[in-house]
Design a protein around this motif. Sequence first.
Motif, PDB file in Angstrom:
ATOM      1  N   ALA A 102       0.828  -1.204   0.000  1.00 11.38           N
ATOM      2  CA  ALA A 102       0.000   0.000   0.000  1.00 11.38           C
ATOM      3  C   ALA A 102       0.866   1.259   0.000  1.00 11.38           C
ATOM      4  O   ALA A 102       0.597   2.215  -0.751  1.00 11.38           O
ATOM      5  N   ILE A 103       1.905   1.278   0.829  1.00  8.10           N
ATOM      6  CA  ILE A 103       2.781   2.453   0.871  1.00  8.10           C
ATOM      7  C   ILE A 103       3.505   2.622  -0.464  1.00  8.10           C
ATOM      8  O   ILE A 103       3.609   3.739  -0.997  1.00  8.10           O
ATOM      9  N   ALA A 104       3.995   1.511  -1.032  1.00  9.27           N
ATOM     10  CA  ALA A 104       4.696   1.589  -2.316  1.00  9.27           C
ATOM     11  C   ALA A 104       3.762   2.078  -3.423  1.00  9.27           C
ATOM     12  O   ALA A 104       4.172   2.871  -4.285  1.00  9.27           O
ATOM     13  N   TRP A 105       2.512   1.635  -3.391  1.00 11.68           N
ATOM     14  CA  TRP A 105       1.561   2.030  -4.437  1.00 11.68           C
ATOM     15  C   TRP A 105       1.187   3.506  -4.307  1.00 11.68           C
ATOM     16  O   TRP A 105       1.138   4.238  -5.296  1.00 11.68           O
ATOM     17  N   ALA A 199      -5.304   1.527 -18.680  1.00 17.67           N
ATOM     18  CA  ALA A 199      -6.364   1.142 -17.743  1.00 17.67           C
ATOM     19  C   ALA A 199      -7.126   2.363 -17.244  1.00 17.67           C
ATOM     20  O   ALA A 199      -8.356   2.332 -17.100  1.00 17.67           O
ATOM     21  N   ARG A 200      -6.422   3.468 -16.996  1.00 22.59           N
ATOM     22  CA  ARG A 200      -7.093   4.675 -16.503  1.00 22.59           C
ATOM     23  C   ARG A 200      -8.032   5.244 -17.553  1.00 22.59           C
ATOM     24  O   ARG A 200      -9.161   5.623 -17.255  1.00 22.59           O
ATOM     25  N   LEU A 201      -7.576   5.304 -18.807  1.00 25.59           N
ATOM     26  CA  LEU A 201      -8.405   5.849 -19.878  1.00 25.59           C
ATOM     27  C   LEU A 201      -9.607   4.962 -20.159  1.00 25.59           C
ATOM     28  O   LEU A 201     -10.664   5.451 -20.599  1.00 25.59           O
ATOM     29  N   ALA A 202      -9.467   3.657 -19.921  1.00 25.33           N
ATOM     30  CA  ALA A 202     -10.585   2.734 -20.146  1.00 25.33           C
ATOM     31  C   ALA A 202     -11.582   2.747 -19.000  1.00 25.33           C
ATOM     32  O   ALA A 202     -12.604   2.054 -19.056  1.00 25.33           O
ATOM     33  N   GLY A 203     -11.287   3.524 -17.947  1.00 25.46           N
ATOM     34  CA  GLY A 203     -12.212   3.616 -16.825  1.00 25.46           C
ATOM     35  C   GLY A 203     -12.082   2.500 -15.812  1.00 25.46           C
ATOM     36  O   GLY A 203     -13.009   2.274 -15.023  1.00 25.46           O
ATOM     37  N   ALA A 204     -10.950   1.800 -15.802  1.00 26.14           N
ATOM     38  CA  ALA A 204     -10.758   0.721 -14.837  1.00 26.14           C
ATOM     39  C   ALA A 204     -10.597   1.298 -13.436  1.00 26.14           C
ATOM     40  O   ALA A 204      -9.970   2.334 -13.240  1.00 26.14           O
ATOM     41  N   SER A 205     -11.178   0.605 -12.461  1.00 24.67           N
ATOM     42  CA  SER A 205     -11.025   1.022 -11.068  1.00 24.67           C
ATOM     43  C   SER A 205      -9.621   0.688 -10.583  1.00 24.67           C
ATOM     44  O   SER A 205      -8.849  -0.001 -11.257  1.00 24.67           O
ATOM     45  N   THR A 206      -9.303   1.198  -9.386  1.00 27.21           N
ATOM     46  CA  THR A 206      -7.985   0.913  -8.823  1.00 27.21           C
ATOM     47  C   THR A 206      -7.778  -0.575  -8.632  1.00 27.21           C
ATOM     48  O   THR A 206      -6.703  -1.121  -8.925  1.00 27.21           O
ATOM     49  N   TRP A 207      -8.814  -1.267  -8.137  1.00 32.99           N
ATOM     50  CA  TRP A 207      -8.700  -2.705  -7.932  1.00 32.99           C
ATOM     51  C   TRP A 207      -8.511  -3.436  -9.256  1.00 32.99           C
ATOM     52  O   TRP A 207      -7.707  -4.360  -9.356  1.00 32.99           O
ATOM     53  N   GLN A 208      -9.248  -3.037 -10.302  1.00 35.98           N
ATOM     54  CA  GLN A 208      -9.093  -3.686 -11.606  1.00 35.98           C
ATOM     55  C   GLN A 208      -7.706  -3.448 -12.179  1.00 35.98           C
ATOM     56  O   GLN A 208      -7.109  -4.344 -12.777  1.00 35.98           O
ATOM     57  N   THR A 209      -7.179  -2.246 -11.972  1.00 35.78           N
ATOM     58  CA  THR A 209      -5.826  -1.956 -12.456  1.00 35.78           C
ATOM     59  C   THR A 209      -4.796  -2.820 -11.737  1.00 35.78           C
ATOM     60  O   THR A 209      -3.883  -3.375 -12.366  1.00 35.78           O
ATOM     61  N   LEU A 210      -4.940  -2.939 -10.399  1.00 33.98           N
ATOM     62  CA  LEU A 210      -4.012  -3.768  -9.642  1.00 33.98           C
ATOM     63  C   LEU A 210      -4.127  -5.231 -10.053  1.00 33.98           C
ATOM     64  O   LEU A 210      -3.120  -5.918 -10.238  1.00 33.98           O
ATOM     65  N   ARG A 211      -5.352  -5.704 -10.200  1.00 33.93           N
ATOM     66  CA  ARG A 211      -5.571  -7.124 -10.472  1.00 33.93           C
ATOM     67  C   ARG A 211      -5.087  -7.531 -11.851  1.00 33.93           C
ATOM     68  O   ARG A 211      -4.497  -8.609 -12.022  1.00 33.93           O
ATOM     69  N   ASP A 212      -5.327  -6.697 -12.866  1.00 33.42           N
ATOM     70  CA  ASP A 212      -5.084  -7.115 -14.241  1.00 33.42           C
ATOM     71  C   ASP A 212      -3.802  -6.549 -14.858  1.00 33.42           C
ATOM     72  O   ASP A 212      -3.272  -7.135 -15.789  1.00 33.42           O
ATOM     73  N   ALA A 213      -3.316  -5.427 -14.348  1.00 37.59           N
ATOM     74  CA  ALA A 213      -2.140  -4.806 -14.965  1.00 37.59           C
ATOM     75  C   ALA A 213      -0.903  -4.838 -14.093  1.00 37.59           C
ATOM     76  O   ALA A 213       0.217  -4.890 -14.597  1.00 37.59           O
ATOM     77  N   VAL A 214      -1.082  -4.796 -12.759  1.00 37.67           N
ATOM     78  CA  VAL A 214       0.071  -4.684 -11.870  1.00 37.67           C
ATOM     79  C   VAL A 214       0.450  -6.041 -11.271  1.00 37.67           C
ATOM     80  O   VAL A 214       1.599  -6.484 -11.399  1.00 37.67           O
ATOM     81  N   LEU A 215      -0.491  -6.685 -10.600  1.00 41.68           N
ATOM     82  CA  LEU A 215      -0.162  -7.927  -9.887  1.00 41.68           C
ATOM     83  C   LEU A 215       0.360  -9.036 -10.795  1.00 41.68           C
ATOM     84  O   LEU A 215       1.275  -9.766 -10.398  1.00 41.68           O
ATOM     85  N   PRO A 216      -0.179  -9.222 -12.014  1.00 43.34           N
ATOM     86  CA  PRO A 216       0.402 -10.277 -12.862  1.00 43.34           C
ATOM     87  C   PRO A 216       1.879 -10.054 -13.167  1.00 43.34           C
ATOM     88  O   PRO A 216       2.636 -11.010 -13.319  1.00 43.34           O
TER      89      PRO A 216
END
Length: 320
Positions: A102-105, A199-216
Amino acid sequence: MPAAAPSPGDDAAGLGRGRAAAFVAPALVLVAVFLVFPALWTLYLGTTDYRLTGIAASEPRFVGAGNYREVLGDGDFHRSLWLTLQFVLGSAVVGQTVLGFAIAWVMRDRSGPLRRLVEGLVLLAWILPSSVIAFLWIALLDRDGGTLNAVLGTPGTAWLLDHPMACIVVFNVWRGTAFSMMLYGAAIGNVPPSHLETARLAGASTWQTLRDAVLPRIRGHVLTSLLLVSLWTFNDFTPFLITAGGPDGRSEIMSVYVYRTALGDGRLGFGAAISLVMILVNLVIALLYLRALRDRARKEPARLETTGTPDAGAAEGAAA
């Protein structure tokens, strides 16, 4: 004339086997003295009734697997193992991992004094000596005149007596978050900004961005952090400086249990047996994480064949 290719037995530096062995010999001696010999000595002690004092100190008897049978049937050992698993799960797997990420993000796009201040405070908790940290937390949680009671307006609340496990869990999260924060900060910095922007331009939420773009992309870093902080926390002895395993053993994690048994009760042989069991538990934890890392490495080629690029699929998933 072209130089002859080195034979498989030659070393790349051209030192020769004798000089190469001389270079690594000091390191091997240190490993043998401080790692191999203590491990073998502990294994031997675990098969004897060796004690600090008395006849068994000068003439220990060989008891074979007797100590290990006693350990596995000891109620104090079962309680200590259960408390240690709670300690690891609460402070390492959940606390340090979540808070560090959380702090890093939050700090990923920050710069200037605020970021330096936050990182400095987190790192300060990590680099302070354990004795100093223990004194600070005892002063914070003290029943009479403690800082926490003064802030909350709850005079007389004995936090270390009423909630000992919660106290050492929060303490360890506060103390150990720096490592996870630094590791996740470096991992998040390697995520291509274009994927986050897509992800931001597509309207993805923070959780969707973390789940699909960052965590993988940082899954390997997550598993590495979990492995290291879990092993460190499982063997941590610092909580002894705050609660000493009390009251009535309610915060006696494995490292404190070994200390009380081996040095407090003088049963070095029995304590050595407990230490070996701790090593086996550490080995199981490490194998679970390493298996997860190996499974991820096997799946990565298949994902590359499907998406074509390492990160295209993640960016498309976040955009969706």
